[in-house]
Design a protein around this motif. Structure first.
Motif, PDB file in Angstrom:
ATOM      1  N   GLU A  94      -7.593  -5.043  -6.531  1.00 41.11           N
ATOM      2  CA  GLU A  94      -7.398  -4.421  -5.218  1.00 41.11           C
ATOM      3  C   GLU A  94      -5.948  -3.958  -5.042  1.00 41.11           C
ATOM      4  O   GLU A  94      -5.700  -2.845  -4.566  1.00 41.11           O
TER       5      GLU A  94
ATOM      6  N   LYS B 191      -8.342 -12.170 -10.321  1.00 46.90           N
ATOM      7  CA  LYS B 191      -8.831 -10.837 -10.703  1.00 46.90           C
ATOM      8  C   LYS B 191      -9.070  -9.915  -9.508  1.00 46.90           C
ATOM      9  O   LYS B 191      -8.599  -8.774  -9.485  1.00 46.90           O
ATOM     10  N   ASP B 192      -9.799 -10.370  -8.506  1.00 44.20           N
ATOM     11  CA  ASP B 192     -10.132  -9.510  -7.362  1.00 44.20           C
ATOM     12  C   ASP B 192      -8.874  -9.011  -6.663  1.00 44.20           C
ATOM     13  O   ASP B 192      -8.768  -7.825  -6.311  1.00 44.20           O
ATOM     14  N   ASP B 193      -7.921  -9.913  -6.455  1.00 47.15           N
ATOM     15  CA  ASP B 193      -6.680  -9.513  -5.799  1.00 47.15           C
ATOM     16  C   ASP B 193      -5.893  -8.544  -6.669  1.00 47.15           C
ATOM     17  O   ASP B 193      -5.327  -7.562  -6.161  1.00 47.15           O
TER      18      ASP B 193
END
Length: 265
Positions: free
Chosen positions: A238, A233-235
């Motif tokens: 971003e 999710k974070d990648d």
């Protein structure tokens, strides 16, 4: 020893280089033309086109856009069964299961269109105080209108009539089952044009444009539920934000919107 180290590094690099892309499902509203809708089972609309362009520059992911009824899409995020949904407006205090929101994709202007007979001799500039006593059509599960509007609804001073998308609401408006309809300006005008072309509305049907309710922005929203299901999710967020920003700076988003709006219906 050095030889074996180099071999191991080479093998690791090759393994990383040929690692298959992560498969991701992104859900989109299936009844919000011209921004997001379904046609022959395929997601269409301005947001869908923009997201597909962003996803082209995300080679680490294999992303499929799935059109879905808006209310069901929200439930998917609320339960964690869905990863991302477009295009929610930013309501961090109302939808705690959505976080983060992507960077804003598009600006939209929410307005009210009314039947001439319903609002004759009535001031319409002040929202929502000038609309007390009226029945306002809204899209199902859309949180438009502001706190003052919804407080008036709870107090029984304004009645709402929910429908799935612009088309059924516009039919209600034409049949005078509701007094006004609140939604994005472009979405309303787009649907009126389509329905007129299809003979569902007369060409001489006239409406009164009321107040500008708000200026909203559409986002790609991500679930906060069951984070273990989405370790990427974070990648993803971003990378998505970075590419969206680049496309905006290059003017590509503006080109997509302009080209789409110039299409004949």
């Amino acid at each position: 020893m050095l030889k074996w180290t180099l071999i191991l590094l080479l093998l690791s690099w090759r393994a990383a280089a040929f690692e298959p892309p992560v498969k991701v499902l992104v859900y989109g509203d299936d009844a919000y033309p011209p921004y997001s809708y379904v046609e022959n089972g395929i997601a269409r609309g301005i947001y869908s086109d923009i997201l597909r362009r962003v996803f082209e520059d995300m080679p680490g992911y294999k992303i499929k856009i799935v059109p879905i009824p808006w209310k069901r899409g929200l439930k998917m995020l609320k339960s964690g069964r869905g990863f991302a949904l477009f295009p929610p407006y930013y309501y961090a205090d109302k939808r705690l299961y959505i976080s983060p929101y992507s960077k804003p994709i598009l600006n939209e202007e929410v307005v009210v269109f009314c039947n001439n007979d319903s609002v004759q001799d009535r001031p319409l500039n002040n929202w929502p105080s000038d609309y007390l006593g009226l029945t306002i059509g809204v899209n199902e599960a859309f949180a438009l209108g502001g706190n003052e509007f919804w407080n008036a609804v709870k107090a029984g001073k304004i009645t709402i009539s929910e429908a799935k998308g612009s088309r059924p609401s516009l039919l209600k408006l034409y049949e005078k089952k509701i007094d006004c309809y609140m939604n994005d300006r472009l979405s309303i005008l787009w649907e009126i044009k389509r329905m007129t072309t299809e003979g569902l509305l007369p060409e001489d049907w006239k409406l009164t444009l009321g107040a500008v309710v708000s200026a909203e922005q559409g986002y790609l929203g991500f679930t906060t539920i069951q984070p273990e299901k989405y370790p990427y999710k974070d990648d993803f967020v971003e990378t998505f934000n970075s590419i969206l920003t680049q496309l905006k700076e290059k003017g590509e988003i503006e080109v997509i919107v302009k080209a789409y709006l110039e299409k004949d219906l």
